[in-house]
Every structure is written in structure tokens, then in C-alpha cells.
Design a protein around this motif. Structure first.
Motif, PDB file in Angstrom:
ATOM      1  N   ARG A   1     -52.516  13.034   8.794  1.00  0.00           N
ATOM      2  CA  ARG A   1     -51.372  13.039   9.710  1.00  0.00           C
ATOM      3  C   ARG A   1     -50.596  14.345   9.735  1.00  0.00           C
ATOM      4  NH1 ARG A   1     -48.776   7.540   7.627  1.00  0.00           N
ATOM      5  NH2 ARG A   1     -49.686   8.354   5.717  1.00  0.00           N
ATOM      6  N   TRP A   2     -51.171  15.392   9.197  1.00  0.00           N
ATOM      7  CA  TRP A   2     -50.462  16.664   9.277  1.00  0.00           C
ATOM      8  C   TRP A   2     -50.641  17.271  10.672  1.00  0.00           C
ATOM      9  CZ3 TRP A   2     -55.124  16.878   6.244  1.00  0.00           C
ATOM     10  CH2 TRP A   2     -56.124  17.693   6.772  1.00  0.00           C
ATOM     11  N   VAL A   3     -49.802  18.234  10.979  1.00  0.00           N
ATOM     12  CA  VAL A   3     -49.914  18.950  12.251  1.00  0.00           C
ATOM     13  C   VAL A   3     -50.946  20.064  12.082  1.00  0.00           C
ATOM     14  CG1 VAL A   3     -48.697  20.376  13.929  1.00  0.00           C
ATOM     15  CG2 VAL A   3     -47.542  18.434  12.865  1.00  0.00           C
ATOM     16  N   SER A   4     -51.815  20.201  13.051  1.00  0.00           N
ATOM     17  CA  SER A   4     -52.884  21.200  13.008  1.00  0.00           C
ATOM     18  C   SER A   4     -52.355  22.571  12.582  1.00  0.00           C
ATOM     19  CB  SER A   4     -53.522  21.306  14.398  1.00  0.00           C
ATOM     20  OG  SER A   4     -54.221  22.523  14.544  1.00  0.00           O
ATOM     21  N   HIS A   5     -52.990  23.151  11.584  1.00  0.00           N
ATOM     22  CA  HIS A   5     -52.597  24.495  11.155  1.00  0.00           C
ATOM     23  C   HIS A   5     -52.891  25.524  12.243  1.00  0.00           C
ATOM     24  CE1 HIS A   5     -51.597  24.279   6.721  1.00  0.00           C
ATOM     25  NE2 HIS A   5     -51.794  23.020   7.086  1.00  0.00           N
ATOM     26  N   HIS A   6     -53.868  25.257  13.079  1.00  0.00           N
ATOM     27  CA  HIS A   6     -54.137  26.168  14.196  1.00  0.00           C
ATOM     28  C   HIS A   6     -52.928  26.209  15.132  1.00  0.00           C
ATOM     29  CE1 HIS A   6     -56.782  28.514  16.790  1.00  0.00           C
ATOM     30  NE2 HIS A   6     -56.280  27.852  17.806  1.00  0.00           N
ATOM     31  N   LEU A   7     -52.346  25.039  15.417  1.00  0.00           N
ATOM     32  CA  LEU A   7     -51.129  25.002  16.234  1.00  0.00           C
ATOM     33  C   LEU A   7     -49.976  25.698  15.526  1.00  0.00           C
ATOM     34  CD1 LEU A   7     -50.969  21.404  17.780  1.00  0.00           C
ATOM     35  CD2 LEU A   7     -51.302  23.563  18.977  1.00  0.00           C
ATOM     36  N   GLN A   8     -49.839  25.439  14.229  1.00  0.00           N
ATOM     37  CA  GLN A   8     -48.749  26.066  13.487  1.00  0.00           C
ATOM     38  C   GLN A   8     -48.886  27.589  13.486  1.00  0.00           C
ATOM     39  OE1 GLN A   8     -47.423  24.290   9.737  1.00  0.00           O
ATOM     40  NE2 GLN A   8     -48.870  22.614  10.069  1.00  0.00           N
TER      41      GLN A   8
END
Length: 443
Positions: free
Chosen positions: A313-320
Motif C-alpha cells: 500500500r505504499w505510494v509508487s517510488h517512481h511517482l515520488q
């Protein structure tokens, strides 16, 4: 009633009735037994049934009418933000940022990085390094950062880790549509706290906290729908009120942060135990970039983190990393700065056009303005008149928490209108209000 209600405690009775609703054995409009009759049938105290019915009412499952008993209610019709569907009319109801002032994510370059695997940090180190001084400048206290899939996701998770169905949440009135929907869908009980042109009214917040509100959600600036921002004086008054309730979770939704032309003033006391400041990227990087950064006290962050770091459920590191690259890009920051000035200036110009026509409106910050259609006006009729003239608007009652806070109000999103279109809308608004006045009445 043919269905059989079971339970010995208030929680068991309420849970059983909700299950009957879920299976369709009880439907909207069906009456529940009188509390005295059901208590006798179950062999419990009448107050137990009364408490169960109260839980159902708070969760929006049932409604108790004075002298008319308790019945199952229809699910609330949720009003959503966004463009009006299937219309050829000019839509000024949507609440969106200007598409032409959202930066292009493809203009930034991401540096090579090893793929992120299960069990690693849920926040990108580069984004954390960039965001820490941003939050510390406004919240100079101990905090931890968390990344969520937007502000709504953050507020849902923050409330879920401290609230149960039926618990009370204090919300601004009028209130952002998504906050209303989030609270009601989760089965929490919204408590309306009126606002004026300086923000939440301190005396009203004090009154709301007395019965046991467990969380407060507030917009410190660019309040949606009114555009109001907290003044320094009002923020100080609110901190004084909240100082007597250190364990109430205070959530600030600073959705307009980098675009705002108003100073940030916090209502969170310096030594408050439970707090969170949410800053979404939606308004300045785009709604489709589902990222928000949250600063919160360490205890809240720990509980918050358990909902995110379970491996899926983490936010994509690519998006971050994309967010970090955009926020660190001079060209993108110039676009954001230009957008903030644009929203301020276009709203201010339209408000002046309305004032010239004798119509009052506010909207110091944000993408919307809040229009007063006049004492006793019928905003639904005004909106219908505007549709005949080619415009779709949002009536203020959509933002009210069961009060009259949205009466005689319209919310308009006008920042994309050129000068000619803005004048046409102002004229159409005056004509529509005038057309709905009683015969002989003067505006």
C-alpha cells in the motif's frame, strides 16, 4: 416486521440491523420496532435499544423522527467534485485547477535508481529531504513524514487509525465536498463548525469539542468553497481552544500550499499531542499525480505507517521521484508561481465585476469564489436560470452540513474565463437573480 432482530448489547443490536440492511432484508423506508417493544422482545433494558438506534442514526443507517419512530434511511446521495457530465453548457461548477497551468511531468529527468522492493522505506529519500525543510518552516516541532495517494487517502487513513463508526468529527461548515463524503461514508458523525471570513469560529469549535469530538479537520488557507484563509488572530484563538483537548487529532488540509498568496497560520497548539499537516500535489502538479506528503507527530506517524507499509500500500517510488524532480525544477516552480498569481488575479477581477453589479462575493485564495445571491433568494432557481443562459454552476447547499450555511450561495470556478466571458457570466448572474425575485422586489 417479519425480520428477526437479535442482540444483547447496543453494539450487537446495531450490528445485526446493519447486517439485515446489507442482505436486503431491511430496506430504505422500513420502520424499526419501537424501542420499548424491541427491548421487551430481546429481554434487555430499553436504553440498550435506544443506544443501538442512536448508533445507527450516527452511522447514517437509520433516522429517528420525533413522534414518528425509527426507520432505515436511504444512502446519502454523494455529490462529487469535477466537471458536470454530458453538458454542452459552459461549466463553472467544477472546482478544477487550470489545465494550462499544470506543469508537464515529461519535462523533468529522473536519475537512475535501483528498483524498490518489499520491506524498503515507503518514502523516497530525495522527496523526504526536499519536504522536510518545507514543513519545518511552518511546523517547527518534532514530526515524521508519510506519503499517501493524495489528500483524501491521507485523511481517510488518519481518521481510521483513531476513530470508530459513530465517532464525531468536527468539520468546517460549509465544507469541502470530499471531506463530507469521506466522513459520511466511513460512518463517522460530522459536527458542523461555522466559519466566517477569518476561518473556523473559535466559540463554535469549543462548543463542538465538549460532547467528545475525537478529530478536527480544517483548511488553514484557500478554504473550499469560500476561499477563506485563517487569520493570525483566529488561528491563535483556535489554538487556545484546542489547548484544552490535547489528545484530539487535528488535521490541517493545506491543499493550496505552494499556490497560496496568503500566509499559513496553524491552529495546532505548539505542544499538541496528535496532529497532522497534509499537503497534496493535486492543485499545482495535477489531480492525476496522486501524491500527498503528510507531516505528523511521531505517534500518529507510527500508527499511520502501519496502514501503508504492509508491503502493498505504499505510494509508487517512481511517482515520488517524479514529484521530487518537478518540485526541484526551476521551470516547474516558475509555472507554479505564475499559476498562484493567475488564480488570485482572475478571482479578484471577477469579484469586482460582481460588486459593480451589486452582487457580493468572496474568494481571496484558491480556485473558487463564493457568491451571495441575496436574502431570501432561491439558489436552485438561480442555477436553473443560469442554465437557460448557458452556464452550469454549483449551489451552496452541496457544501452544507445539514445547516443553512450554503443557503443563498453559489460556488463558481471562473479562473479560466477571459475578460469577455467573465463579463457575460456576471451579466447572466445578475439577470438570473433578478428573474427569480418575487414580483415587485428590488435587489
Amino acid at each position: 416486521m417479519r425480520v428477526e432482530i437479535r442482540g444483547r448489547t447496543a453494539a450487537e443490536i446495531a450490528t445485526n440491523i446493519r447486517a439485515l440492511v446489507d442482505t436486503g432484508e431491511l430496506e430504505a423506508g422500513d420502520g424499526l420496532p419501537a424501542s420499548r417493544d424491541l427491548a421487551a422482545r430481546l429481554g434487555v433494558n430499553r436504553n440498550t435499544v435506544v443506544s443501538a438506534y442512536r448508533q445507527l442514526a450516527r452511522a447514517g443507517v437509520a433516522v429517528t423522527n420525533r413522534g414518528g419512530g425509527t426507520s432505515i434511511t436511504r444512502p446519502a446521495c454523494l455529490v462529487e467534485e469535477g466537471f458536470a457530465p454530458d453538458t454542452a453548457l459552459r461549466d463553472v461548477s467544477h472546482g478544477n485547477p487550470d489545465r494550462g497551468l499544470l506543469p508537464d511531468a515529461t519535462t523533468v529527468r529522473l536519475l537512475p535508481q535501483a528498483p524498490v522492493l518489499y520491506g524498503e522505506s515507503t518514502i523516497d529519500p530525495g522527496l523526504a529531504q526536499w519536504a522536510t525543510p518545507w514543513f519545518k518552516a511552518d511546523q517547527p516541532r518534532a514530526f515524521r513524514l508519510t506519503v499517501t495517494s493524495g489528500a483524501v487517502d491521507a485523511i481517510e487513513k488518519l481518521l481510521a487509525q483513531i476513530l470508530s463508526q459513530g465517532d464525531s468529527v468536527a468539520l468546517e461548515d460549509p465544507c469541502y465536498l470530499t471531506s463530507i463524503n469521506t466522513v459520511r461514508q466511513a460512518g463517522y458523525h460530522p459536527i458542523a463548525v461555522p466559519i466566517d471570513q477569518q476561518g473556523m469560529i473559535a466559540a463554535a469549535l469549543r462548543e463542538a469539542l465538549e460532547p467528545g469530538v475525537r478529530a478536527v479537520v480544517c483548511t488553514p488557507r484557500a478554504h473550499n468553497p469560500t476561499g477563506v484563509s485563517l487569520s493570525a488572530e483566529r488561528a491563535a484563538e483556535l489554538r487556545q481552544v484546542l489547548a484544552d483537548h490535547p489528545h484530539v487529532l487535528v488535521i490541517e488540509d493545506d491543499h493550496f500550499s505552494l499556490l497560496s498568496t496568503c500566509r499559513y497560520h496553524t491552529l495546532i497548539p505548539a505542544d499538541h499531542e496528535r496532529w497532522a499537516l497534509v499537503r497534496s500535489m493535486s492543485k499545482f502538479l495535477g489531480p492525476d499525480l496522486r501524491v500527498a506528503v503528510v507531516a505528523s507527530d511521531p505517534v500518529t506517524a507510527d500508527r499511520f505507517g502501519t496502514q501503508i507499509s504492509g508491503g502493498t500500500r505504499w505510494v509508487s517510488h517512481h511517482l515520488q521521484r517524479t514529484v521530487h524532480a518537478m518540485l526541484g525544477d526551476k521551470g516547474v516552480r516558475a509555472v507554479i508561481e505564475k499559476a498562484g498569481v493567475h488564480y488570485r488575479d482572475r478571482n479578484a477581477r471577477f469579484i469586482r465585476l460582481l460588486h459593480e453589479r451589486g452582487i457580493t462575493a468572496i474568494g481571496d485564495d484558491g480556485v473558487n469564489i463564493w457568491v451571495d445571491t441575496g436574502p431570501g433568494s432561491d439558489t436552485a432557481a438561480v442555477a436553473a436560470q443560469l442554465m437557460h443562459r448557458g452556464w452550469v454552476v454549483r449551489t451552496g447547499d452541496s457544501f452544507a452540513l445539514g445547516t443553512s450555511s450554503g443557503a443563498e450561495r453559489l460556488r463558481l470556478t471562473v479562473h479560466e474565463l477571459d475578460d469577455g466571458s467573465a463579463a457575460l457570466l456576471a451579466d447572466a448572474l445578475l439577470a438570473s437573480i433578478t428573474a427569480t425575485l418575487p414580483a415587485g422586489a428590488l435587489r
